[in-house]
Design a protein around this motif. Structure first.
Motif, PDB file in Angstrom:
ATOM      1  N   MET A   1       0.981  -1.015   0.083  1.00 21.17           N
ATOM      2  CA  MET A   1       0.153  -0.057   0.401  1.00 21.17           C
ATOM      3  C   MET A   1       0.989   1.574  -0.328  1.00 21.17           C
ATOM      4  SD  MET A   1      -3.003   0.481  -0.376  1.00 21.17           S
ATOM      5  CE  MET A   1      -4.637   1.186   0.253  1.00 21.17           C
ATOM      6  N   GLU A   2       2.259   1.428   0.470  1.00 20.19           N
ATOM      7  CA  GLU A   2       3.053   2.158   0.786  1.00 20.19           C
ATOM      8  C   GLU A   2       3.550   2.533  -0.806  1.00 20.19           C
ATOM      9  OE1 GLU A   2       7.178   3.270   2.116  1.00 20.19           O
ATOM     10  OE2 GLU A   2       5.568   1.790   3.860  1.00 20.19           O
ATOM     11  N   ARG A   3       4.113   1.572  -0.938  1.00 22.07           N
ATOM     12  CA  ARG A   3       4.581   2.056  -3.168  1.00 22.07           C
ATOM     13  C   ARG A   3       2.889   2.438  -3.257  1.00 22.07           C
ATOM     14  NH1 ARG A   3       9.117   1.948  -5.856  1.00 22.07           N
ATOM     15  NH2 ARG A   3       9.767  -0.406  -4.916  1.00 22.07           N
ATOM     16  N   ARG A   4       1.891   1.957  -3.451  1.00 20.25           N
ATOM     17  CA  ARG A   4       0.440   2.506  -4.639  1.00 20.25           C
ATOM     18  C   ARG A   4       0.748   4.230  -4.287  1.00 20.25           C
ATOM     19  NH1 ARG A   4      -3.884  -0.599  -3.646  1.00 20.25           N
ATOM     20  NH2 ARG A   4      -2.637  -2.450  -4.581  1.00 20.25           N
ATOM     21  N   SER A   5       0.757   4.559  -3.080  1.00 20.82           N
ATOM     22  CA  SER A   5       0.280   5.964  -2.160  1.00 20.82           C
ATOM     23  C   SER A   5       1.659   6.384  -3.261  1.00 20.82           C
ATOM     24  CB  SER A   5       0.140   6.517  -0.757  1.00 20.82           C
ATOM     25  OG  SER A   5      -0.562   5.742  -0.170  1.00 20.82           O
ATOM     26  N   GLU A   6       2.565   6.204  -3.011  1.00 23.39           N
ATOM     27  CA  GLU A   6       3.918   6.715  -3.178  1.00 23.39           C
ATOM     28  C   GLU A   6       3.927   6.969  -4.853  1.00 23.39           C
ATOM     29  OE1 GLU A   6       8.850   6.183  -4.210  1.00 23.39           O
ATOM     30  OE2 GLU A   6       7.696   4.493  -3.913  1.00 23.39           O
ATOM     31  N   ILE A   7       3.357   5.828  -5.737  1.00 25.03           N
ATOM     32  CA  ILE A   7       3.490   6.450  -6.841  1.00 25.03           C
ATOM     33  C   ILE A   7       2.111   7.202  -6.982  1.00 25.03           C
ATOM     34  CG2 ILE A   7       2.142   4.742  -9.148  1.00 25.03           C
ATOM     35  CD1 ILE A   7       3.588   2.360  -7.952  1.00 25.03           C
ATOM     36  N   PHE A   8      -0.030   7.056  -6.409  1.00 24.28           N
ATOM     37  CA  PHE A   8      -0.322   8.125  -6.569  1.00 24.28           C
ATOM     38  C   PHE A   8       0.738   9.731  -6.421  1.00 24.28           C
ATOM     39  CE2 PHE A   8      -4.003  10.399  -4.547  1.00 24.28           C
ATOM     40  CZ  PHE A   8      -4.897  10.560  -5.825  1.00 24.28           C
ATOM     41  N   ASP A   9       1.345   9.814  -5.595  1.00 23.67           N
ATOM     42  CA  ASP A   9       2.053  10.930  -5.208  1.00 23.67           C
ATOM     43  C   ASP A   9       2.765  11.726  -6.022  1.00 23.67           C
ATOM     44  OD1 ASP A   9       0.176  11.025  -2.896  1.00 23.67           O
ATOM     45  OD2 ASP A   9       2.161  10.402  -1.720  1.00 23.67           O
ATOM     46  N   ALA A  10       3.530  10.655  -7.039  1.00 22.64           N
ATOM     47  CA  ALA A  10       3.765  11.182  -8.281  1.00 22.64           C
ATOM     48  C   ALA A  10       3.436  11.340  -9.551  1.00 22.64           C
ATOM     49  CB  ALA A  10       4.396   9.923  -8.982  1.00 22.64           C
ATOM     50  N   ILE A  11       1.998  10.888  -9.302  1.00 27.83           N
ATOM     51  CA  ILE A  11       0.844  11.427 -10.687  1.00 27.83           C
ATOM     52  C   ILE A  11       0.290  12.262  -9.935  1.00 27.83           C
ATOM     53  CG2 ILE A  11      -0.886  10.441 -11.894  1.00 27.83           C
ATOM     54  CD1 ILE A  11      -0.251   7.601 -11.394  1.00 27.83           C
ATOM     55  N   ARG A  12       0.002  12.731  -8.719  1.00 26.65           N
ATOM     56  CA  ARG A  12      -0.436  14.052  -8.352  1.00 26.65           C
ATOM     57  C   ARG A  12       0.303  14.771  -8.896  1.00 26.65           C
ATOM     58  NH1 ARG A  12      -3.324  12.926  -2.803  1.00 26.65           N
ATOM     59  NH2 ARG A  12      -1.321  14.011  -2.155  1.00 26.65           N
ATOM     60  N   ALA A  13       1.819  14.909  -8.264  1.00 24.64           N
ATOM     61  CA  ALA A  13       3.109  16.046  -8.699  1.00 24.64           C
ATOM     62  C   ALA A  13       3.283  15.878  -9.735  1.00 24.64           C
ATOM     63  CB  ALA A  13       4.295  15.416  -7.745  1.00 24.64           C
ATOM     64  N   LYS A  14       2.710  15.367 -11.025  1.00 26.39           N
ATOM     65  CA  LYS A  14       3.116  15.486 -12.704  1.00 26.39           C
ATOM     66  C   LYS A  14       2.482  14.675 -12.760  1.00 26.39           C
ATOM     67  CE  LYS A  14       7.124  15.722 -14.478  1.00 26.39           C
ATOM     68  NZ  LYS A  14       9.322  14.705 -14.355  1.00 26.39           N
ATOM     69  N   PRO A  15       1.378  15.112 -13.105  1.00 29.68           N
ATOM     70  CA  PRO A  15      -0.016  15.324 -13.758  1.00 29.68           C
ATOM     71  C   PRO A  15      -0.083  15.399 -15.420  1.00 29.68           C
ATOM     72  CG  PRO A  15      -0.756  16.782 -13.428  1.00 29.68           C
ATOM     73  CD  PRO A  15       0.843  16.667 -12.662  1.00 29.68           C
ATOM     74  N   GLY A  16      -0.392  13.455 -16.210  1.00 28.24           N
ATOM     75  CA  GLY A  16       0.443  13.770 -17.710  1.00 28.24           C
ATOM     76  C   GLY A  16       2.242  12.559 -17.447  1.00 28.24           C
ATOM     77  N   ILE A  17       2.348  12.131 -16.711  1.00 30.83           N
ATOM     78  CA  ILE A  17       3.677  12.039 -17.101  1.00 30.83           C
ATOM     79  C   ILE A  17       3.321  10.499 -17.648  1.00 30.83           C
ATOM     80  CG2 ILE A  17       2.497  10.535 -14.470  1.00 30.83           C
ATOM     81  CD1 ILE A  17       5.663  11.025 -14.279  1.00 30.83           C
ATOM     82  N   GLU A  21       7.917   7.210 -18.455  1.00 28.62           N
ATOM     83  CA  GLU A  21       8.687   8.541 -16.765  1.00 28.62           C
ATOM     84  C   GLU A  21       8.634   8.172 -15.318  1.00 28.62           C
ATOM     85  OE1 GLU A  21       9.082  13.493 -16.920  1.00 28.62           O
ATOM     86  OE2 GLU A  21       7.075  11.915 -17.820  1.00 28.62           O
ATOM     87  N   LEU A  22       7.354   7.327 -15.109  1.00 34.17           N
ATOM     88  CA  LEU A  22       6.957   7.329 -13.996  1.00 34.17           C
ATOM     89  C   LEU A  22       7.702   5.548 -13.527  1.00 34.17           C
ATOM     90  CD1 LEU A  22       4.703   7.851 -11.738  1.00 34.17           C
ATOM     91  CD2 LEU A  22       3.208   6.566 -12.699  1.00 34.17           C
ATOM     92  N   ALA A  23       8.371   5.311 -14.423  1.00 35.44           N
ATOM     93  CA  ALA A  23       8.180   3.677 -13.732  1.00 35.44           C
ATOM     94  C   ALA A  23      10.233   4.398 -13.104  1.00 35.44           C
ATOM     95  CB  ALA A  23       8.892   2.459 -15.151  1.00 35.44           C
ATOM     96  N   ARG A  24      10.557   5.318 -14.443  1.00 30.46           N
ATOM     97  CA  ARG A  24      12.545   5.328 -14.573  1.00 30.46           C
ATOM     98  C   ARG A  24      12.474   6.482 -13.221  1.00 30.46           C
ATOM     99  NH1 ARG A  24      12.523   6.418 -19.643  1.00 30.46           N
ATOM    100  NH2 ARG A  24      11.703   8.183 -19.243  1.00 30.46           N
ATOM    101  N   GLU A  25      11.308   7.061 -12.974  1.00 31.51           N
ATOM    102  CA  GLU A  25      11.697   8.639 -12.151  1.00 31.51           C
ATOM    103  C   GLU A  25      11.321   7.443 -10.005  1.00 31.51           C
ATOM    104  OE1 GLU A  25       8.727  12.032 -11.538  1.00 31.51           O
ATOM    105  OE2 GLU A  25      10.535  12.411 -13.700  1.00 31.51           O
ATOM    106  N   LEU A  26      10.054   6.256 -10.445  1.00 36.18           N
ATOM    107  CA  LEU A  26      10.156   5.753  -8.607  1.00 36.18           C
ATOM    108  C   LEU A  26      10.877   4.685  -8.490  1.00 36.18           C
ATOM    109  CD1 LEU A  26       6.214   6.089  -8.730  1.00 36.18           C
ATOM    110  CD2 LEU A  26       8.315   7.473  -7.881  1.00 36.18           C
ATOM    111  N   GLY A  27      11.398   3.880 -10.397  1.00 36.35           N
ATOM    112  CA  GLY A  27      12.689   2.910  -9.943  1.00 36.35           C
ATOM    113  C   GLY A  27      11.844   2.123  -9.106  1.00 36.35           C
ATOM    114  N   VAL A  28      10.445   2.096 -10.389  1.00 33.54           N
ATOM    115  CA  VAL A  28       9.553   0.861 -10.202  1.00 33.54           C
ATOM    116  C   VAL A  28       9.721  -0.581 -11.328  1.00 33.54           C
ATOM    117  CG1 VAL A  28       7.240  -0.081  -9.881  1.00 33.54           C
ATOM    118  CG2 VAL A  28       8.351   2.051  -8.663  1.00 33.54           C
TER     119      VAL A  28
END
Length: 169
Positions: A1-17, A21-28
């Motif tokens: 659940m912590e990982r999902r929150s991190e992903i959601f926060d990244a999307i809110r911070a950078k909508p349209g990612i 790019e999301l995978a690269r930035e988060l190292g997921v």
């Protein structure tokens, strides 16, 4: 659940990612990211839009105009085109010469911008003249609001572009 929150926060911070790019930035890992995005979409917290070969991810509730504009500015060439069109209408040949690109390259990007509704194309004899569909102030507001770091790069790019145009005269 912590990982999902991190992903959601990244999307809110950078909508349209984009997905990559999301995978690269988060190292997921790709599979891990796909799973969490699927869960977030199922929960109704995010949605994605495909444009061309890319998948863009947005938080639920983001206005339609912002979605289209964020997709449009996702590539450097389109950002540079929008900067030029903020100055006023331009033809394809003029855009190609100013940007140092081939006319087919400009044509491709212009068709994407027209499809997104960001730019209008109007035939004038043998030429096509492009204008922004949005008031430049709206474009600036959306970029500042949703991608502040991009705004700084755009300002630098505009200064470089205007300087190079001034040197040619």
């Amino acid at each position: 659940m912590e990982r999902r929150s991190e992903i959601f926060d990244a999307i809110r911070a950078k909508p349209g990612i984009t997905f990559r790019e999301l995978a690269r930035e988060l190292g997921v890992g790709i599979g891990d990211l796909q799973y969490h995005l699927w869960k977030l979409e199922k929960e109704g917290r995010i949605f994605s839009r495909r444009a061309g070969r890319r998948r863009y991810i947005f938080p639920r509730g983001l206005e339609e105009d912002a979605q289209r504009l964020l997709i449009a500015i996702s590539t450097d060439t389109r950002r540079r085109i929008l900067l030029l069109l903020m100055e006023g209408p331009m033809g394809q040949k003029e855009l190609a010469e100013t940007l140092g690109l081939s006319q087919p390259t400009v044509s491709y990007h212009m068709s994407e911008l027209v499809r997104l509704g960001i730019v209008k194309a109007e035939r004038s004899g043998k030429n096509v003249v492009y204008t922004l569909s949005y008031d430049p102030e709206t474009v600036v507001r959306l970029i500042r609001e949703y991608r502040p770091s991009l705004w700084e790069r755009l300002a630098d790019g505009l200064i470089d572009l205007l300087t190079s145009v001034g040197d040619e005269k």
